[in-house]
Design an enzyme around this catalytic site. Structure first.
Site, short mmCIF file in Angstrom:
data_model
loop_
_atom_site.label_atom_id
_atom_site.label_comp_id
_atom_site.label_asym_id
_atom_site.label_seq_id
_atom_site.Cartn_x
_atom_site.Cartn_y
_atom_site.Cartn_z
N ARG A 152 -0.24 -5.35 10.99
CA ARG A 152 -0.93 -4.06 10.91
C ARG A 152 -2.37 -4.24 11.38
O ARG A 152 -3.10 -5.05 10.81
CB ARG A 152 -0.90 -3.56 9.45
CG ARG A 152 -1.73 -2.32 9.24
CD ARG A 152 -1.69 -1.78 7.81
NE ARG A 152 -2.59 -0.64 7.75
CZ ARG A 152 -3.59 -0.50 6.88
NH1 ARG A 152 -3.82 -1.38 5.93
NH2 ARG A 152 -4.38 0.56 6.94
N HIS A 171 -9.61 3.24 10.78
CA HIS A 171 -10.01 2.37 9.67
C HIS A 171 -11.55 2.33 9.66
O HIS A 171 -12.17 1.30 9.85
CB HIS A 171 -9.39 0.98 9.83
CG HIS A 171 -9.31 0.19 8.55
ND1 HIS A 171 -8.15 -0.41 8.11
CD2 HIS A 171 -10.24 -0.13 7.62
CE1 HIS A 171 -8.37 -1.05 6.97
NE2 HIS A 171 -9.64 -0.91 6.65
N GLU A 225 -7.21 4.70 3.75
CA GLU A 225 -8.04 4.93 2.58
C GLU A 225 -9.09 6.02 2.77
O GLU A 225 -10.29 5.75 2.70
CB GLU A 225 -8.72 3.62 2.13
CG GLU A 225 -7.74 2.49 1.81
CD GLU A 225 -8.42 1.30 1.15
OE1 GLU A 225 -9.65 1.28 1.05
OE2 GLU A 225 -7.69 0.40 0.70
N ASN A 264 -2.30 0.75 -0.70
CA ASN A 264 -3.17 -0.43 -0.80
C ASN A 264 -3.49 -0.64 -2.27
O ASN A 264 -3.93 0.28 -2.95
CB ASN A 264 -4.47 -0.23 -0.03
CG ASN A 264 -4.27 -0.20 1.47
OD1 ASN A 264 -3.15 -0.38 1.96
ND2 ASN A 264 -5.34 0.02 2.21
N TYR A 295 -5.31 -3.47 -5.12
CA TYR A 295 -6.02 -4.73 -5.40
C TYR A 295 -6.18 -5.01 -6.89
O TYR A 295 -6.07 -6.15 -7.31
CB TYR A 295 -7.41 -4.69 -4.73
CG TYR A 295 -7.31 -4.78 -3.23
CD1 TYR A 295 -7.25 -6.02 -2.60
CD2 TYR A 295 -7.23 -3.64 -2.45
CE1 TYR A 295 -7.13 -6.12 -1.22
CE2 TYR A 295 -7.11 -3.73 -1.06
CZ TYR A 295 -7.06 -4.98 -0.46
OH TYR A 295 -6.92 -5.06 0.90
N GLU A 346 -1.69 -3.03 2.10
CA GLU A 346 -2.71 -4.04 1.82
C GLU A 346 -2.57 -4.53 0.40
O GLU A 346 -2.37 -3.74 -0.52
CB GLU A 346 -4.15 -3.48 1.95
CG GLU A 346 -4.62 -3.27 3.35
CD GLU A 346 -6.05 -2.71 3.41
OE1 GLU A 346 -6.86 -2.99 2.49
OE2 GLU A 346 -6.34 -1.99 4.37
C1 FCB Z 1 -9.73 -2.13 1.48
C2 FCB Z 1 -9.99 -1.94 2.95
C3 FCB Z 1 -9.97 -3.22 3.75
C4 FCB Z 1 -10.62 -4.36 2.99
C5 FCB Z 1 -10.04 -4.47 1.61
C6 FCB Z 1 -10.58 -5.62 0.82
O1 FCB Z 1 -10.34 -1.10 0.79
O2 FCB Z 1 -9.04 -1.06 3.51
O3 FCB Z 1 -10.59 -2.98 4.99
O4 FCB Z 1 -11.98 -4.18 2.96
O5 FCB Z 1 -10.23 -3.29 0.90
#
Ligand code: FCB
Length: 487
Positions: free
Chosen positions: A88, A136, A181, A309, A311, A386
């Site tokens: 990607r 992006h 995002e 995405n 985290y 992500e």
């Molecule tokens: C996301 C972004 C990516 C990167 C990660 C850690 O928010 O899409 O570009 O910065 O976080």
């Protein structure tokens, strides 16, 4: 785990993924390409922002980044070594139509388009499926000068740009992602100002939300026209929003954050309406009169998949105003949502393991998000576009070889992949997973200090070295399965 537990887990079979599951890794143009003034590219808002003193840590910028623009063949060779089945990446709009203005798209730059066309060809030749993100975050600066995402014309130009890219690459690219995002573009770009263009204006942020949604919808229509065979998706950074306690006040704070982080994108795109509670929560900021009557039909054009995405978790508490607000949420900066519309929500500091970003680690959030989407939008295909972690890596010399023993990153990936596996086992239609990121890169306002790559980049020489997490991921891909403990 006790020694016996570890032994039992090691002996148990690894968790297999469905056949054909896409194993990928992700990057973004401004974070890796460099070559910012080459082949006709003009500045984006990130060039301007990064070159404004005080905006990015250490004064870093993306002028050179990983020099991927010149080294993409070497990078594809590394992807082949890992066995990636998909990659990607994003397209830099200022390379494609460098003279765009609010009034017109301007001429297409063959050199800019040519770079991505070659990249796509070489990926396909290597057996890697390209997954292309159209935006992006690197908005052409000329559009920002005319209001950026607060100007409806930006959404209209984006639809035209999408048509150009789809026309050129749509015969070979099976998946297009319109936006990455949009929450970050709107709230970090226009409310908290920690991202480009660095504005702090609540009305602008909510206006940007709508124009980003509209841009997505216009791009979906353009992609259907110009690349009818391709799948169309959008990538959202959805939050697993959890109230800190069972109190009604915490629940209401969580509802507001869920509205501004998740539903203000999910609902217009997947249901054709803005959530009424979000409109009510933000009524003191704006009456949303920037929404034209026909917009929601455009925005809710059917999509084929949703990119997620994820985290870290988002724990929310009602803020009583008795002491300064805490803002230690998972994904760094979502404290900006209450800045717009819920002054009485805060993100309390959490105990427990964290990454180098200070983001809490909790893979349950990924599972719960995927299951929520499956429940609320049955039949919608999901992709984890992500997931990954920054840790402070050290390069060691082992018998003359450079080694990066990043066991914490491997364990982060492993536990999150187990969460994906669980969601699939409970019925969520997840078709792929992309590690963020292939390479260490320019981590926006944090600059080069935060390393997310499974491949290490030595910024002085641009040398690439596979980290141990890359070797771990390669084995996951090879076996199409995730082990129950790290080998
Ligand atoms: C996301 C972004 C990516 C990167 C990660 C850690 O928010 O899409 O570009 O910065 O976080």
């Amino acid at each position: 785990m006790t020694t016996q537990h570890v032994a039992a887990a090691q002996a148990a079979p690894a968790l297999s993924f469905p056949e054909g599951f896409l194993w990928g890794s992700a990057t973004a143009a401004y974070q890796i390409e460099g070559a910012v003034a080459e082949d006709g590219r003009t500045p984006s808002i990130w060039d301007t922002f990064a070159h404004t003193p005080g905006r990015v840590a250490n004064g870093d910028n993306g002028d050179v980044a990983d020099d991927h623009y010149h080294r993409f063949r070497e990078d594809i060779a590394l992807m082949v070594r890992l066995g990636l089945t998909s990659y990607r990446f994003s397209i830099a709009w200022p390379r494609i139509t460098p003279e765009v203005t609010a009034e017109r798209l301007g001429p297409v730059n063959p050199a800019g388009l040519g770079f991505y066309s070659t990249l796509v060809d070489e990926l396909l030749a290597a057996g890697i499926t390209p997954s292309v993100t159209l935006y992006h975050w690197d908005l052409p600066q000329a559009l920002e000068d005319a209001g950026g995402w607060t100007n409806r014309a930006t959404a209209e130009r984006f639809g035209e740009y999408a048509e150009v890219v789809a026309g050129a690459l749509g015969d070979r690219v099976p998946v297009f992602i319109t936006l990455n995002e949009p929450w970050c573009s709107a709230f970090l770009g226009y409310a908290s100002g920690v991202h480009a263009p660095g504005r702090t204006d609540a009305v602008a942020a909510l206006t940007a939300v709508h124009h980003l949604n509209l841009a997505h919808g216009l791009a979906v229509a353009a992609l259907r026209r110009a690349a009818p065979a391709a799948k169309v998706a959008i990538t959202l950074n959805l939050a697993w929003v959890t109230p800190e306690t069972a109190s009604a006040a915490d629940a209401d704070a969580a509802r507001r954050i869920d509205g501004l982080q998740n539903r203000v994108f999910l609902d217009p795109i997947l249901r054709g309406t803005y959530p009424s509670d979000v409109l009510a929560d933000t009524a003191s900021v704006t009456d949303w009169s920037f929404v034209a009557p026909a917009d929601l039909a455009v925005i809710s054009a059917p999509i084929d998949a949703l990119g997620v995405n994820y985290y870290s978790p988002t724990i929310v508490r009602h803020w009583t105003r008795e002491r300064p607000k805490e803002s230690a949420d998972g994904h760094g900066d979502s404290a900006t949502s209450p800045w717009v519309a819920g002054e009485d929500a805060e993100f309390p500091t959490q105990n427990g393991p964290k990454t180098d970003m200070g983001w809490g680690i909790d893979p349950r959030g990924l599972r719960e998000l995927l299951l929520r989407l499956h429940r609320e939008h049955p039949g919608l295909q999901l992709m984890v576009t992500e997931n990954g972690a920054a840790f402070p890596d050290t390069v060691e010399n082992v018998d003359g070889d450079r080694c990066i023993n990043d066991v914490a990153r491997s364990e982060y990936l492993r536990t999150h992949l187990v969460a994906v596996h669980e969601a699939i086992a409970e019925g969520a239609p997840v078709v792929g997973y992309y590690v963020w990121s292939l390479l260490d890169n320019f981590e926006w306002a944090y600059g080069y200090g935060k390393r997310f790559g499974i491949i290490h980049v030595e910024y002085t020489t641009l040398e690439r070295t596979l980290k141990d997490s890359a070797l771990f991921y390669a084995e996951v891909i090879r076996s199409n399965a995730v082990p129950r403990v790290l080998p």
